[in-house]
Design an enzyme around this catalytic site. Sequence first.
Site: not given
Length: 223
Positions: A2-3, A60
Site C-alpha cells: 500500500p502506498e 503512509k
Amino acid sequence: MPELPEVEAARRAIEEHCAGKRICECSVADDPKVIDGVSASELEVALVGKTIVAALRKGKNLWLRLDSPPFPTFHFGMTGAICIKGVAVTKYVRSSVSDSDEWPSKYSKVFVKLDDSVEFCFTDKRRFARVRLLKDVHSGISFLNESPDALLELVPVDEFVESLSKKKIAIKALLLDQGFISGIGNWIADEVLYQAKIHPLQIASSLTKESCKSLYKCIREVT
C-alpha cells in the site's frame, strides 16, 4: 505494498463513515509484532468509549483523532488495509481481504464497532504493519517525519528544483526517501519518472530545471 493513494482512500472512508461516532466495542489481536509498544488489552481500553473526531494522514501513516488522547496510529507496512463492513475501500489488490471472507477477517489486528453498528477493522496478512498508541501525534514522534506530504504539502516548485540541485543521489532513491517527501513508494516513483521521461538512476543534481519542473508536475498529477 500500500502506498499514499491506498492510505488516503482508507482515511477518506473512515472520515466519511466513522467520524463523529463512538467506539462501543474493540477487539485487538494478541500480536506484539504488529501491536507495537502497547498490549492488546491496553489498546482496547484506550479506544472503547471514545468518539472518532477525524481521520488524518501523513505519508503512509494514518491515525484517528479521538475526543481525547491517546490516539491509535496505523502504518500499513506491506499488506495493511482498512476494511469497513459493507463499504468498498480501495485496497492494495495483492494483499486485500476479499469481501466474501469471514467477518471480521481472520487477519484483523484491530476490530472496532461503533454506536450505530458500523464496523471496521485494520487487517494485515503478512504482519509488517504497525499499530501504535500515541499521546500526541504532533509533538516530535518518530514515525511522522518533517518532510512534506506528497499530496498535501508539496513545497513550491522553485524550492523543489533547488532541493534537487543539491542531491547527489539517484532520483528514484531520492523519491523513495521518506525524509525527502512523505508518501511516495515504488510504484508511484516509477510512474512519475516514466511520465516525466527521467531514468530512475539519473543523479538528481544532474537534472535540468525543465526536467525537475516536469517531475514536480507529475508528482502532483500521480498522487
